[in-house]
Design an enzyme around this catalytic site. Structure first.
Site, PDB file in Angstrom:
ATOM      1  N   SER A  83       0.787  -1.101  -0.082  1.00 40.09           N
ATOM      2  CA  SER A  83       0.149   0.095  -0.150  1.00 40.09           C
ATOM      3  C   SER A  83       0.911   1.263   0.034  1.00 40.09           C
ATOM      4  O   SER A  83       2.177   1.102   0.039  1.00 40.09           O
ATOM      5  CB  SER A  83      -0.960  -0.130   1.320  1.00 40.09           C
ATOM      6  OG  SER A  83      -1.846   0.946   1.337  1.00 40.09           O
ATOM      7  N   GLU A 114       2.656  11.116 -10.101  1.00 48.29           N
ATOM      8  CA  GLU A 114       1.726  10.739 -11.067  1.00 48.29           C
ATOM      9  C   GLU A 114       0.331  10.730 -10.332  1.00 48.29           C
ATOM     10  O   GLU A 114       0.276  10.847  -9.110  1.00 48.29           O
ATOM     11  CB  GLU A 114       1.733   9.306 -11.095  1.00 48.29           C
ATOM     12  CG  GLU A 114       2.818   8.553 -11.664  1.00 48.29           C
ATOM     13  CD  GLU A 114       3.081   7.206 -11.522  1.00 48.29           C
ATOM     14  OE1 GLU A 114       2.537   6.278 -10.849  1.00 48.29           O
ATOM     15  OE2 GLU A 114       4.337   6.520 -11.877  1.00 48.29           O
ATOM     16  N   LYS A 116      -3.219   9.757  -8.922  1.00 52.30           N
ATOM     17  CA  LYS A 116      -3.471   8.741  -7.814  1.00 52.30           C
ATOM     18  C   LYS A 116      -5.107   8.578  -8.340  1.00 52.30           C
ATOM     19  O   LYS A 116      -5.975   9.174  -7.673  1.00 52.30           O
ATOM     20  CB  LYS A 116      -3.341   9.023  -6.489  1.00 52.30           C
ATOM     21  CG  LYS A 116      -3.483   7.886  -5.628  1.00 52.30           C
ATOM     22  CD  LYS A 116      -3.321   8.217  -4.328  1.00 52.30           C
ATOM     23  CE  LYS A 116      -3.500   6.946  -3.282  1.00 52.30           C
ATOM     24  NZ  LYS A 116      -4.753   6.621  -3.560  1.00 52.30           N
ATOM     25  N   ASP A 118      -8.396   7.103  -8.284  1.00 55.25           N
ATOM     26  CA  ASP A 118      -9.354   6.121  -7.304  1.00 55.25           C
ATOM     27  C   ASP A 118      -9.882   5.221  -8.155  1.00 55.25           C
ATOM     28  O   ASP A 118     -11.359   5.093  -8.336  1.00 55.25           O
ATOM     29  CB  ASP A 118     -10.298   7.138  -6.557  1.00 55.25           C
ATOM     30  CG  ASP A 118     -10.576   6.710  -5.447  1.00 55.25           C
ATOM     31  OD1 ASP A 118      -9.881   5.744  -4.906  1.00 55.25           O
ATOM     32  OD2 ASP A 118     -11.647   7.438  -4.683  1.00 55.25           O
ATOM     33  N   GLU A 174      -3.823   0.787 -12.295  1.00 49.13           N
ATOM     34  CA  GLU A 174      -5.033   1.158 -11.926  1.00 49.13           C
ATOM     35  C   GLU A 174      -6.290   0.868 -12.783  1.00 49.13           C
ATOM     36  O   GLU A 174      -6.167   1.271 -14.143  1.00 49.13           O
ATOM     37  CB  GLU A 174      -5.123   2.666 -11.363  1.00 49.13           C
ATOM     38  CG  GLU A 174      -6.290   2.755 -10.341  1.00 49.13           C
ATOM     39  CD  GLU A 174      -5.769   2.461  -8.854  1.00 49.13           C
ATOM     40  OE1 GLU A 174      -4.779   1.759  -8.735  1.00 49.13           O
ATOM     41  OE2 GLU A 174      -6.453   2.825  -8.047  1.00 49.13           O
ATOM     42  N   TYR A 224      -4.654   2.366 -16.631  1.00 47.92           N
ATOM     43  CA  TYR A 224      -3.286   2.894 -16.591  1.00 47.92           C
ATOM     44  C   TYR A 224      -2.298   2.121 -15.948  1.00 47.92           C
ATOM     45  O   TYR A 224      -2.621   1.802 -14.720  1.00 47.92           O
ATOM     46  CB  TYR A 224      -3.125   4.370 -16.116  1.00 47.92           C
ATOM     47  CG  TYR A 224      -3.830   5.481 -17.027  1.00 47.92           C
ATOM     48  CD1 TYR A 224      -3.119   5.360 -18.477  1.00 47.92           C
ATOM     49  CD2 TYR A 224      -4.636   6.476 -16.603  1.00 47.92           C
ATOM     50  CE1 TYR A 224      -3.863   6.343 -19.386  1.00 47.92           C
ATOM     51  CE2 TYR A 224      -5.186   7.369 -17.474  1.00 47.92           C
ATOM     52  CZ  TYR A 224      -4.693   7.312 -18.714  1.00 47.92           C
ATOM     53  OH  TYR A 224      -5.221   8.225 -19.648  1.00 47.92           O
ATOM     54  N   LYS A 290       6.950   9.414  -6.287  1.00 45.79           N
ATOM     55  CA  LYS A 290       7.814   8.084  -6.187  1.00 45.79           C
ATOM     56  C   LYS A 290       9.075   8.299  -6.505  1.00 45.79           C
ATOM     57  O   LYS A 290       9.673   9.182  -7.528  1.00 45.79           O
ATOM     58  CB  LYS A 290       7.398   7.082  -7.363  1.00 45.79           C
ATOM     59  CG  LYS A 290       5.958   6.555  -7.126  1.00 45.79           C
ATOM     60  CD  LYS A 290       5.710   5.713  -8.222  1.00 45.79           C
ATOM     61  CE  LYS A 290       4.104   5.165  -8.103  1.00 45.79           C
ATOM     62  NZ  LYS A 290       3.700   4.263  -9.194  1.00 45.79           N
ATOM     63  N   LYS A 314      -2.467  13.422  -0.576  1.00 46.19           N
ATOM     64  CA  LYS A 314      -3.911  13.472  -0.812  1.00 46.19           C
ATOM     65  C   LYS A 314      -4.684  14.879  -0.985  1.00 46.19           C
ATOM     66  O   LYS A 314      -4.393  15.703  -0.141  1.00 46.19           O
ATOM     67  CB  LYS A 314      -4.649  12.450   0.173  1.00 46.19           C
ATOM     68  CG  LYS A 314      -4.068  11.035   0.283  1.00 46.19           C
ATOM     69  CD  LYS A 314      -4.950   9.946  -0.736  1.00 46.19           C
ATOM     70  CE  LYS A 314      -6.141   9.778   0.177  1.00 46.19           C
ATOM     71  NZ  LYS A 314      -6.613   8.548  -0.008  1.00 46.19           N
ATOM     72  N   CYS A 409     -43.317  -0.420   4.255  1.00 50.22           N
ATOM     73  CA  CYS A 409     -43.275   0.429   3.228  1.00 50.22           C
ATOM     74  C   CYS A 409     -43.840   1.793   3.744  1.00 50.22           C
ATOM     75  O   CYS A 409     -45.018   1.723   4.024  1.00 50.22           O
ATOM     76  CB  CYS A 409     -43.835  -0.087   1.916  1.00 50.22           C
ATOM     77  SG  CYS A 409     -43.876   1.282   0.774  1.00 50.22           S
ATOM     78  N   CYS A 412     -47.087   2.199   1.227  1.00 48.87           N
ATOM     79  CA  CYS A 412     -48.253   1.211   1.100  1.00 48.87           C
ATOM     80  C   CYS A 412     -48.526   0.416   2.291  1.00 48.87           C
ATOM     81  O   CYS A 412     -49.285  -0.196   2.603  1.00 48.87           O
ATOM     82  CB  CYS A 412     -48.198   0.372   0.010  1.00 48.87           C
ATOM     83  SG  CYS A 412     -46.706  -1.080   0.343  1.00 48.87           S
ATOM     84  N   CYS A 427     -39.576  -3.107  -0.593  1.00 47.19           N
ATOM     85  CA  CYS A 427     -41.165  -3.260  -0.618  1.00 47.19           C
ATOM     86  C   CYS A 427     -41.492  -4.281  -1.380  1.00 47.19           C
ATOM     87  O   CYS A 427     -41.324  -4.372  -2.601  1.00 47.19           O
ATOM     88  CB  CYS A 427     -41.805  -1.896  -0.718  1.00 47.19           C
ATOM     89  SG  CYS A 427     -43.478  -2.190  -0.879  1.00 47.19           S
ATOM     90  N   CYS A 432     -47.867  -1.975  -4.608  1.00 50.32           N
ATOM     91  CA  CYS A 432     -47.603  -0.684  -3.727  1.00 50.32           C
ATOM     92  C   CYS A 432     -47.819   0.578  -4.882  1.00 50.32           C
ATOM     93  O   CYS A 432     -47.025   0.680  -5.928  1.00 50.32           O
ATOM     94  CB  CYS A 432     -46.060  -0.942  -3.385  1.00 50.32           C
ATOM     95  SG  CYS A 432     -45.483   0.769  -2.790  1.00 50.32           S
TER      96      CYS A 432
END
Ligand code: IVH
Length: 672
Positions: A83, A114, A116, A118, A174, A224, A290, A314, A409, A412, A427, A432
């Site tokens: 990580s 680079e 990052k 998500d 990623e 990528y 990096k 971040k 619900c 209804c 429900c 309904c």
């Protein structure tokens, strides 16, 4: 005897981290932000550093995370997939640089920065240039073998280019979903009455972990490459050169990647991206910094969890604080109950937000959001605002109570049940009125039966008065019945009846789509209409027959069969047809000489590719974009490339343009 409070605190933190790991990595349904997770992790790290005697081998600090999901084969990583540690400001980033400088004992070094993205970390194994395995990160040592799904991602080459290809090469990168693909997928899911994905990351993760690769193939995932995992030969001395080498092999590398001579340049790049990130068609949550030289990375090494040569910077998520005015429960057209917070309007990332989704009741209970609470909201995927947490719970009014999860619900009063995922409440009353209203709105919608004048307010009245109980009832309306409604003049009533009348002969696919069969959106409806030609034929289709159709997977096939097996649905369809709904069948085929044959077209032909495709379809054939054993013919023009090679390897018949027209000839003659 009571446990030592410190031990208790440490154990509690570990349990929490494990639970969040499970929610994030296994369930793809995180409950807290990355930042909060990092805080828990840092707190545990601090306590363990102070009390090393309390560190246990199974502490989350001692390994990467939880086990992968069941259902896929396990894939062991040759080199662990670690990580990255996070930083959130300039000071923390400079401290990282100081640690690097110290570790490298005065030697010169540079960085690569680079975006990052998500998404999901993926390992791709190439043997002699051939993609042999794609695996998720899993717990860092073992992931899920998702090769079949990975193969469906267009930007991942199945064969590497170039003639100097290493015997074994493991590339990491990623997998993600663009904002456009995410919005489109959620729109389709809304149409099909399925729960929406909260953000592009969850959508990408959910798509990659599907057991049916055919569905993954429709999900428009991107990729990528960002790191070298393993290579049997020497590949490059620096990361930058490795990325350049990736490009020559045909692997996609993020064009936003930059070199930085020192930490000042890194910071300048980071600040630049704070604005620039808005211009991207995908979500980034920061940058990855990096060390460039691989030999220097080796010197710096790693802790058990993350390397010392790499750090994430971040961005702060765009957040705002506001007050919850009320909590409403919406009932969707397939009965899913969704809690929604009505908010005091607040500006967030350029728009005014009045409502935020709470997604499901587990999350609502976990956050303990109550009426009158001050909450922090955040834009997930910069699209759907969501409630992140409640602030100042201690200042709540004395009377404030937790929101009660509905046991019935709200529309209804009918029974509710958890759906098959165990996350959503549904429900189950098919009668309904709230569901009926949603279904009717969808039925008359622009992309379905297109009955323009029949809007939501009118539908609400029609349902309330019991004038419309199902789709077929729409076609029994007349001017007299409509004139019983509030503010309805004769002219408007006539216009509505004209609109309803005009919808009777809409194309068949629109009627199929309008029924709101689970998992069947407009595109699938078109395929079904083409294939069956009438509603009656589709109603009789068995699952195996449906599954044999290109692009119809087993899940959709099952939904279709179940829908038409239900006597109530059959009755409504009978009613529709009896009321004079006569959908227009798809255009008659010129002939059926190509029925049951699948064609792949490659290279340059004298006619446009779309003309040839149309010709194939008009004569009952199918067109596919990739060659497989199921392909009947490959039509190859000038400069045909890999598809032609594949056809030869698989012994698929290859035709030139002239030979293709020869096959068509008998029918073309008889057409005259
Ligand atoms: S490098 C040891 N580079 O971020 C370094 N990761 O928070 C391994 N990620 O699991 C990863 N963009 O899924 C790296 N350019 C990038 C990245 C990146 C996104 C993800 C990756 C990783 C996670 C860690």
């Amino acid at each position: 005897m009571r446990k030592n409070p410190l031990v208790e605190q440490i154990e509690h933190l570990r349990a929490e981290i494990r639970r969040h790991d499970f929610l994030y990595y296994v369930k793809n349904a995180p409950e807290i932000s990355d930042r909060e997770y990092d805080r828990l992790f840092a707190r545990l790290g601090e306590l363990e550093a102070k009390h090393p005697e309390l560190v246990t081998p199974d502490s989350p600090t001692q390994r990467v995370s939880e086990r992968p999901i069941e259902g896929f084969a396990q894939a062991a990583h040759r080199v662990p997939m670690l990580s990255i540690d996070n930083t959130y400001n300039e000071g923390e980033l400079r401290k990282f640089d100081q640690r690097v400088a110290k570790g490298l004992e005065g030697a010169a070094y540079d960085y690569v920065v680079e975006p990052k993205i998500d998404g999901l970390a993926i390992s791709l194994m190439y043997e002699h240039g051939r993609l042999v395995r794609g695996a998720t990160r899993g717990d860092g040592r073992t992931g899920d073998d998702v090769t079949a799904n990975i193969r469906t991602i267009r930007s991942i080459p199945l064969h590497l280019k170039d003639n100097t290809i290493p015997a074994e090469l493991e590339v990491r990168g990623e997998v993600f979903m663009s904002l456009l693909a995410f919005a489109e997928l959620n729109r389709q899911r809304q149409d099909a009455g399925e729960p929406l994905f909260a953000n592009p990351r969850n959508a990408a993760a959910g798509s990659l972990k599907l057991l049916d690769a055919r569905i993954t193939a429709q999900r428009k995932l991107s990729f990528y490459a960002y790191s070298l995992g393993y290579c049997s030969e020497s590949f490059a001395p620096t990361h930058w050169q490795a990325l350049e080498h990736f490009k020559t092999l045909g692997l996609p590398v993020n064009p936003g990647t930059e070199c930085a001579a020192d930490i000042d340049e890194v910071l300048e790049i980071c600040h630049r991206w704070e604005d620039k990130k808005q211009s991207l068609d995908y979500q980034i949550d920061g940058l990855v910094v990096k060390i460039n030289r691989f030999d220097q990375r080796d010197i710096l090494g790693s802790t058990g969890r993350a390397p010392r040569w790499c750090i994430a910077y971040k961005f702060a998520a765009e957040q705002a604080e506001t007050v919850v005015e009320s909590i409403a429960v919406q009932v969707g057209k397939s009965g899913i109950l969704t809690p929604v917070a009505n908010l005091k309007p607040v500006k967030l990332a350029g728009t005014t937000v009045k409502r935020a989704s709470l997604h499901n009741f587990d999350l609502l209970q976990k956050l303990d959001v109550r009426c009158g609470d001050t909450v922090v909201i955040e834009k997930a995927g910069e699209i759907i605002p969501q409630v992140v947490k409640v602030v100042q719970k201690q200042r709540r009014l004395f009377e404030s109570e937790p929101f009660a999860v509905p046991t019935r619900c709200p529309a209804c009063g009918g029974e509710v049940k958890k759906d098959e995922t165990g996350v959503y409440l549904r429900c189950i009353n098919v009668q309904c009125p709230a569901q009926l209203k949603e279904r009717l709105e969808y039925f008359v919608g622009k992309n379905q039966m297109d009955i323009e004048k029949l809007g939501p307010a009118l539908i609400e009245q029609l349902v309330k008065k019991g004038l419309v109980k199902n789709f077929a009832d729409i076609y029994t309306l007349d001017v007299f019945k409509l004139s019983q409604l509030e503010r309805m003049g004769t002219k408007s009533a006539e216009n509505i009846i004209d609109g309803i009348e005009a919808s009777k002969t809409r194309p068949l696919w629109r009627l199929i789509a309008a029924l709101g069969i689970r998992n069947v959106g407009g595109q699938s409806a078109q395929i079904l209409a083409e294939e069956f030609g009438s509603l009656e034929a589709l109603m009789k289709a068995e699952a195996a027959r449906l599954e044999a159709i290109d692009q119809i997977g087993p899940v959709m096939a099952q939904s279709i069969v179940e829908y038409f097996q239900d006597p109530a649905n059959r009755k409504v369809i009978k009613g529709l047809l009896a009321a004079g709904v006569k959908p227009t069948p798809p255009k008659q085929k010129a002939s059926t000489v190509l029925a049951g044959q699948t064609f792949v077209i490659t290279g340059t032909l004298s006619q446009s590719r779309s003309d040839i495709e149309q010709l194939i379809k008009d004569h009952g054939g199918k067109v596919s974009s990739s060659v497989s054993k199921k392909t009947s013919y490959v039509i190859a023009g000038e400069n045909a490339g890999s598809k032609l090679d594949k056809a030869r390897t698989l012994n698929v018949k290859v035709l030139d343009e002239k030979e293709f027209f020869q096959i068509l000839k008998p029918s073309r003659d008889s057409d005259r």
